[in-house]
Design a protein around this motif. Structure first.
Motif, short mmCIF file in Angstrom:
data_model
loop_
_atom_site.label_atom_id
_atom_site.label_comp_id
_atom_site.label_asym_id
_atom_site.label_seq_id
_atom_site.Cartn_x
_atom_site.Cartn_y
_atom_site.Cartn_z
N PHE A 164 32.88 -53.56 25.69
CA PHE A 164 33.81 -53.63 24.55
C PHE A 164 35.04 -52.74 24.75
O PHE A 164 35.97 -52.80 23.97
CB PHE A 164 33.09 -53.18 23.27
N CYS A 165 35.05 -51.91 25.79
CA CYS A 165 35.95 -50.75 25.80
C CYS A 165 37.17 -50.92 26.71
O CYS A 165 37.07 -51.30 27.87
CB CYS A 165 35.16 -49.52 26.23
N CYS A 197 37.35 -43.33 33.19
CA CYS A 197 35.94 -43.65 32.98
C CYS A 197 35.60 -44.88 33.82
O CYS A 197 36.34 -45.86 33.83
CB CYS A 197 35.67 -43.95 31.51
N GLN A 219 36.75 -38.56 28.92
CA GLN A 219 36.20 -39.79 28.34
C GLN A 219 34.70 -39.91 28.59
O GLN A 219 34.00 -40.59 27.86
CB GLN A 219 36.91 -41.02 28.92
N ILE A 220 34.24 -39.25 29.66
CA ILE A 220 32.80 -39.32 29.98
C ILE A 220 32.45 -38.02 30.73
O ILE A 220 32.23 -38.01 31.93
CB ILE A 220 32.45 -40.63 30.73
N ARG A 244 25.54 -50.40 28.32
CA ARG A 244 25.49 -48.98 28.01
C ARG A 244 24.59 -48.20 28.97
O ARG A 244 24.73 -46.98 29.10
CB ARG A 244 25.03 -48.77 26.57
N GLN A 281 32.52 -46.41 33.51
CA GLN A 281 31.31 -47.01 32.96
C GLN A 281 31.50 -48.50 32.60
O GLN A 281 30.58 -49.28 32.72
CB GLN A 281 30.85 -46.20 31.74
N HIS A 282 32.72 -48.85 32.20
CA HIS A 282 33.01 -50.23 31.81
C HIS A 282 32.03 -50.80 30.80
O HIS A 282 31.43 -51.86 31.02
CB HIS A 282 33.10 -51.15 33.05
N CYS A 283 31.89 -50.12 29.68
CA CYS A 283 31.19 -50.72 28.55
C CYS A 283 31.97 -51.99 28.22
O CYS A 283 33.21 -51.97 28.25
CB CYS A 283 31.17 -49.77 27.36
N VAL A 310 39.18 -48.37 27.46
CA VAL A 310 39.52 -47.08 28.08
C VAL A 310 39.59 -47.13 29.62
O VAL A 310 40.53 -46.58 30.21
CB VAL A 310 38.57 -45.96 27.59
N PRO A 311 38.63 -47.79 30.30
CA PRO A 311 38.75 -47.83 31.76
C PRO A 311 40.06 -48.47 32.24
O PRO A 311 40.53 -48.18 33.34
CB PRO A 311 37.53 -48.66 32.19
N HIS A 318 28.11 -39.04 27.80
CA HIS A 318 27.42 -40.34 27.75
C HIS A 318 25.93 -40.03 27.73
O HIS A 318 25.48 -39.16 28.47
CB HIS A 318 27.79 -41.18 28.98
FE1 F3S Z 1 33.67 -45.15 29.08
FE2 F3S Z 1 34.55 -46.51 26.98
FE3 F3S Z 1 32.02 -46.66 27.64
S1 F3S Z 1 35.24 -44.53 27.65
S2 F3S Z 1 31.55 -44.67 28.51
S3 F3S Z 1 33.73 -47.36 28.91
S4 F3S Z 1 32.83 -46.39 25.59
#
Ligand code: F3S
Ligand code: SAH
Length: 484
Positions: free
Chosen positions: A169-170, A163, A207-208, A287, A165-167, A172-173, A248
């Protein structure tokens, strides 16, 4: 023959990765077992999204390694997935006894490494590098169990990894890397194979997912690569339902919204992660949409499919979240009326921008907001579920109920679980049932009212089943309408 136990934490992507690892090992003659005790190989496929998930896996591993030492079982222990990726070598050093640490781009190497460890060719393997093309290296599925009531009706197919997007808080990236998509033909081929083996429903995973193929494919006639993929999968004969997760909100352009009205296999269900109802917080979270835009997407979906089931993810207690911000989340949940929501307490994650933001909230306040939001979610969700009572809805029967082993369960197109008195022959069929009562985010139904008990034979599509049951196909179409 060596035995393997795999425990999975976290999301559906993790479940799918575990399945692919299991299929790999079964393909090499290993057998899967349901308990860690006595298994030659014990693997934990981990989640890093919240600290709690990491602590659970660490605690579990510690207990298992301790037990193994005491009883000299000589088992091989390994961490797979997101936590293995983000913590790497330190996991092998932390709880010694852990011999395998396998990152998120290396699942396809699991069987080789396990073999090296079992035969003593290697003592410890830490494999967490990035690997080009890893998104295309995991197409194996477990062949479906032959036992009646256990046949696989619904399958996950991974369409991309990572992903961008790099929210804020996240994690995952960091754990899953940059977005990398598979090709449409290879995804369609995997889906086709599953359908040939009796699968009726496919959930496209990533993930997206709405960012699928952005770099690899062009927009054609206003249709994004993701919509082109859904169209290609939709062509597969014998496939009954298409789902996907996680999208998303920024990916819900008019092409995707319009697809819900045009493609009958695309079910009336959307998991739309909201995270917060306050524009200020959404901005801080990076977001990429506002409250108004989110409302517009939901209105667009409901205009095309009025009965669409909409679920969401929300975080409470993001740094700096004020009471007024939180109340905006409450009011949006009330006005949208989600069918269900996953509500998470904010958990600071290493390397993420939010972890060093000012304004961390005290735990009791986060707890309180969590409770208040859950109350609202339960209240509006119950209203949505109660509204189903008395309706006749088509469900895809998945197998014996996970809630009650004497009953069967299936899902409505809008993704609500329905428990009913069924029989092995219903598994894999789309059958109409009448909803009788509501449990906690579960519907209870009675299929006998419309003669479904007379349905015999193997799976057909909903219309065929209805015809067999003595219902006219037109009535079945009416049943579809009712579910919306
Ligand atoms: Fe990606 Fe995590 Fe945002 S997986 S869309 S960075 S919530
Ligand atoms: N697109 C991915 C997101 C993975 S995280 C997917 O849904 O598969 C899943 C959910 O966990 C997010 O939507 C978010 O609500 C929650 N989450 C992510 N990071 C979090 C954190 N640091 N603290 C609390 N919840 C978090």
């Amino acid at each position: 023959m060596p035995t393997v136990y795999i425990k999975t934490y976290g999301c559906q992507m993790n479940e799918r990765d575990s399945e692919a690892v299991a299929a790999q090992l079964v393909g090499r003659g290993y057998s899967l077992v349901d308990e860690e005790q006595g298994a030659d190989v014990v693997l934990l496929n981990t989640c890093s999204v919240r600290d709690l998930a990491e602590q659970k896996a660490l605690g579990k591993m510690q207990a298992m390694v301790g037990h193994s030492r005491k009883h000299r079982t000589g088992q091989v222990f390994g961490y797979l997935g997101c936590m293995a990726q983000s913590r790497g070598q330190s996991l092998a050093e932390g709880v010694d006894g852990v011999q395998l640490v396998l990152g998120t781009q290396k699942f396809h190497r699991a069987a080789d490494h396990v073999e090296d460890l079992l035969t003593g060719r290697q003592k410890v393997v830490v494999d967490t590098d990035a690997e080009e093309g890893s998104q295309s290296k995991l197409a194996e599925h477990l062949s479906t169990a032959a036992a009646p009531g256990r046949r696989q009706v619904s399958a996950f197919v991974s369409i991309m990894q990572g992903c961008n997007q790099h929210c804020t808080f996240c994690i995952v990236p960091f754990t899953r890397g940059r977005e990398r998509s598979r090709t449409i033909p290879e995804i369609v081929e995997e889906c086709r194979r599953l359908v040939d083996h009796g699968v009726r429903e496919i959930t496209l995973l990533g993930q997206i997912v709405t960012s699928f193929g952005r770099r690899e494919y062009a927009v054609v006639d206003g249709r994004s690569p993701f919509v082109q993929l859904i169209e290609a999968v939709h062509e597969i004969d014998g496939l009954e339902r298409i789902r996907f997760t996680s999208p998303h909100p920024k990916g819900y352009g008019s092409d995707l919204i319009e697809a819900y009205g045009r493609l009958p296999k695309l079910v009336e269900s959307a998991h739309l992660p909201l995270q917060s109802g306050a524009d200020r917080v959404l901005r801080e979270m990076h977001r990429g949409y506002t409250r108004a835009r989110f409302e517009e997407i939901v209105a667009g979906l409901r205009a095309v499919q009025p009965g669409i089931g909409i679920t969401t993810d929300i975080i409470v207690g993001f740094p700096g979240e004020t009471e007024a911000d939180f109340e905006e989340t409450l009011s949006l949940c009330r006005s949208i009326e989600f069918d269900n929501a996953f509500v998470f307490k904010y958990s600071p994650r290493r390397d993420t921008p939010a972890a060093s933001m000012a304004g961390a909230l005290p735990e009791p306040l986060i707890e309180e907001r969590h409770r208040r939001l859950l109350d609202v979610i339960n209240e509006v969700g119950k209203r949505r579920y109660d509204a189903m009572v008395g309706r006749i809805v088509p469900i895809l029967v998945e197998g014996i109920s996970r809630r009650n082993a004497t009953r069967y369960e299936g899902r409505t197109r809008c993704n609500k679980i329905v428990v009913f008195t069924g029989a092995p022959r219903h598994v894999g069929q789309v059958i109409p049932v009448r909803v009788e009562r509501v449990g906690t985010f579960t519907l209870y139904a009675d299929p006998s009212v419309i003669g479904v008990d007379e349905v015999e034979g193997s799976a057909g599509n909903g219309d065929e089943v209805a015809a067999e049951a003595g219902l006219k196909v037109v009535e079945m179409t009416a049943v579809r309408e009712l579910n919306r």
